[in-house]
Design a protein around this motif. Structure first.
Motif, PDB file in Angstrom:
ATOM      1  N   GLN A  36     -84.196 -19.865  18.486  1.00  0.00           N
ATOM      2  CA  GLN A  36     -84.556 -18.529  18.666  1.00  0.00           C
ATOM      3  C   GLN A  36     -83.571 -17.566  18.200  1.00  0.00           C
ATOM      4  O   GLN A  36     -82.372 -18.029  17.980  1.00  0.00           O
ATOM      5  CB  GLN A  36     -84.901 -18.201  20.147  1.00  0.00           C
ATOM      6  N   GLY A  37     -84.077 -16.230  17.723  1.00  0.00           N
ATOM      7  CA  GLY A  37     -82.908 -15.321  17.392  1.00  0.00           C
ATOM      8  C   GLY A  37     -83.357 -14.040  16.728  1.00  0.00           C
ATOM      9  O   GLY A  37     -84.509 -13.883  16.959  1.00  0.00           O
ATOM     10  N   GLN A  48     -91.826  -7.616  10.075  1.00  0.00           N
ATOM     11  CA  GLN A  48     -92.688  -8.855  10.049  1.00  0.00           C
ATOM     12  C   GLN A  48     -91.977  -9.837   8.923  1.00  0.00           C
ATOM     13  O   GLN A  48     -91.563  -9.272   7.957  1.00  0.00           O
ATOM     14  CB  GLN A  48     -94.137  -8.438   9.627  1.00  0.00           C
ATOM     15  N   GLY A  49     -92.193 -11.086   9.036  1.00  0.00           N
ATOM     16  CA  GLY A  49     -91.667 -12.018   7.927  1.00  0.00           C
ATOM     17  C   GLY A  49     -91.880 -13.364   8.623  1.00  0.00           C
ATOM     18  O   GLY A  49     -92.338 -13.816   9.531  1.00  0.00           O
ATOM     19  N   SER A  50     -91.266 -14.232   7.873  1.00  0.00           N
ATOM     20  CA  SER A  50     -91.179 -15.932   8.093  1.00  0.00           C
ATOM     21  C   SER A  50     -89.814 -16.262   7.939  1.00  0.00           C
ATOM     22  O   SER A  50     -89.021 -15.867   6.862  1.00  0.00           O
ATOM     23  CB  SER A  50     -92.386 -16.447   7.234  1.00  0.00           C
ATOM     24  N   ILE A  51     -89.626 -17.364   8.745  1.00  0.00           N
ATOM     25  CA  ILE A  51     -88.285 -18.007   8.726  1.00  0.00           C
ATOM     26  C   ILE A  51     -88.464 -19.428   8.443  1.00  0.00           C
ATOM     27  O   ILE A  51     -89.507 -20.072   9.178  1.00  0.00           O
ATOM     28  CB  ILE A  51     -87.526 -17.524   9.753  1.00  0.00           C
ATOM     29  N   ALA A  64     -90.819 -23.995  10.854  1.00  0.00           N
ATOM     30  CA  ALA A  64     -90.929 -22.467  10.463  1.00  0.00           C
ATOM     31  C   ALA A  64     -91.508 -22.158  11.494  1.00  0.00           C
ATOM     32  O   ALA A  64     -92.353 -22.500  12.421  1.00  0.00           O
ATOM     33  CB  ALA A  64     -91.880 -22.446   9.284  1.00  0.00           C
ATOM     34  N   GLY A  65     -91.204 -20.326  11.397  1.00  0.00           N
ATOM     35  CA  GLY A  65     -91.946 -19.682  12.292  1.00  0.00           C
ATOM     36  C   GLY A  65     -92.067 -18.283  11.879  1.00  0.00           C
ATOM     37  O   GLY A  65     -91.333 -18.010  10.688  1.00  0.00           O
ATOM     38  N   GLY A  66     -92.950 -17.403  12.628  1.00  0.00           N
ATOM     39  CA  GLY A  66     -92.910 -16.066  12.270  1.00  0.00           C
ATOM     40  C   GLY A  66     -91.901 -15.153  12.841  1.00  0.00           C
ATOM     41  O   GLY A  66     -91.143 -15.713  13.716  1.00  0.00           O
ATOM     42  N   ILE A  67     -91.566 -13.891  12.188  1.00  0.00           N
ATOM     43  CA  ILE A  67     -90.792 -13.158  12.891  1.00  0.00           C
ATOM     44  C   ILE A  67     -91.653 -11.852  12.938  1.00  0.00           C
ATOM     45  O   ILE A  67     -92.353 -11.329  12.215  1.00  0.00           O
ATOM     46  CB  ILE A  67     -89.611 -12.518  11.707  1.00  0.00           C
ATOM     47  N   GLU A  68     -91.371 -11.248  14.163  1.00  0.00           N
ATOM     48  CA  GLU A  68     -92.226 -10.105  14.588  1.00  0.00           C
ATOM     49  C   GLU A  68     -91.069  -9.246  15.324  1.00  0.00           C
ATOM     50  O   GLU A  68     -90.346  -9.567  16.445  1.00  0.00           O
ATOM     51  CB  GLU A  68     -93.140 -10.501  15.574  1.00  0.00           C
ATOM     52  N   LYS A 127     -79.240 -20.465  19.530  1.00  0.00           N
ATOM     53  CA  LYS A 127     -79.740 -18.844  19.272  1.00  0.00           C
ATOM     54  C   LYS A 127     -79.031 -18.304  18.139  1.00  0.00           C
ATOM     55  O   LYS A 127     -77.651 -18.676  17.883  1.00  0.00           O
ATOM     56  CB  LYS A 127     -79.261 -18.219  20.401  1.00  0.00           C
ATOM     57  N   PHE A 128     -79.645 -17.715  17.129  1.00  0.00           N
ATOM     58  CA  PHE A 128     -79.053 -17.390  16.063  1.00  0.00           C
ATOM     59  C   PHE A 128     -79.333 -15.829  15.738  1.00  0.00           C
ATOM     60  O   PHE A 128     -80.358 -15.250  15.938  1.00  0.00           O
ATOM     61  CB  PHE A 128     -79.670 -18.387  14.886  1.00  0.00           C
ATOM     62  N   GLU A 129     -78.417 -15.323  14.661  1.00  0.00           N
ATOM     63  CA  GLU A 129     -78.503 -13.899  14.461  1.00  0.00           C
ATOM     64  C   GLU A 129     -78.240 -13.738  13.048  1.00  0.00           C
ATOM     65  O   GLU A 129     -77.291 -14.432  12.395  1.00  0.00           O
ATOM     66  CB  GLU A 129     -77.681 -13.168  15.312  1.00  0.00           C
ATOM     67  N   PHE A 130     -79.273 -13.361  12.142  1.00  0.00           N
ATOM     68  CA  PHE A 130     -79.290 -13.269  10.797  1.00  0.00           C
ATOM     69  C   PHE A 130     -79.261 -11.892  10.345  1.00  0.00           C
ATOM     70  O   PHE A 130     -80.155 -11.023  10.707  1.00  0.00           O
ATOM     71  CB  PHE A 130     -80.381 -13.962  10.017  1.00  0.00           C
ATOM     72  N   VAL A 131     -78.270 -11.074   9.668  1.00  0.00           N
ATOM     73  CA  VAL A 131     -78.224  -9.852   9.295  1.00  0.00           C
ATOM     74  C   VAL A 131     -78.256  -9.980   7.926  1.00  0.00           C
ATOM     75  O   VAL A 131     -77.261 -10.409   7.115  1.00  0.00           O
ATOM     76  CB  VAL A 131     -76.758  -9.495   9.556  1.00  0.00           C
ATOM     77  N   LEU A 132     -79.448  -9.354   7.369  1.00  0.00           N
ATOM     78  CA  LEU A 132     -79.486  -9.323   5.932  1.00  0.00           C
ATOM     79  C   LEU A 132     -79.418  -7.888   5.457  1.00  0.00           C
ATOM     80  O   LEU A 132     -79.667  -6.801   6.136  1.00  0.00           O
ATOM     81  CB  LEU A 132     -81.154  -9.534   5.924  1.00  0.00           C
TER      82      LEU A 132
END
Length: 135
Positions: A36-37, A48-51, A64-68, A127-132
């Motif tokens: 999760q993250g 919204q997106g996908s990972i 894979a999962g969705g991002i909401e 648990k992850f955090e991605f900063v784009l």
């Protein structure tokens, strides 16, 4: 029941039971854990997106999962992963069928040419955090 039929069933029944025991319960798929993250893009939660988590060594399956609203939760096999994040948005234009035209807006270094990684552990919190960033 004639003796010949009794012998046939005495062989057939154990064979069926062995077959059925092999079909239930265990499987050959590797164990998975919950990951999760959060994902932000230019300081804001990704709407919204996908990972996707792909194995770095190419062995095993992808997850894979969705991002909401910047959040994701899904199951993944453990190990070192390449992380691919993508999202699209409406351009405000319509195609010939009057359908909205969308565009991918996440830079390639976060998906097709990803630089993101994650280590999914068999135990403990994943648990992850991605900063784009757009630039």
């Amino acid at each position: 029941m004639p003796l010949i039929h009794a012998r046939r069933y005495s062989v057939l029944i154990p064979a069926v039971l062995i077959f059925l025991s092999g079909c239930s319960g265990s499987s050959n798929t590797p164990p998975e854990v919950e990951v999760q993250g959060t994902v932000t893009f230019d300081g804001e939660p990704l709407p919204q997106g996908s990972i996707v988590f792909d194995p770095v060594d190419g062995k095993g399956g992808s997850s894979a999962g969705g991002i909401e609203n910047g959040l994701f939760v899904f199951n993944s096999q453990f190990g070192n992963k390449k992380v691919l994040i993508s999202a699209s948005r409406d351009t405000g234009k319509k195609d010939q069928y009057d359908e909205p035209i969308t565009e991918s807006y996440i830079p390639a270094n976060y998906n097709t040419n990803t630089e993101l990684t994650a280590e999914v552990k068999a135990d403990g919190e994943n648990k992850f955090e991605f900063v784009l960033k757009s630039k």
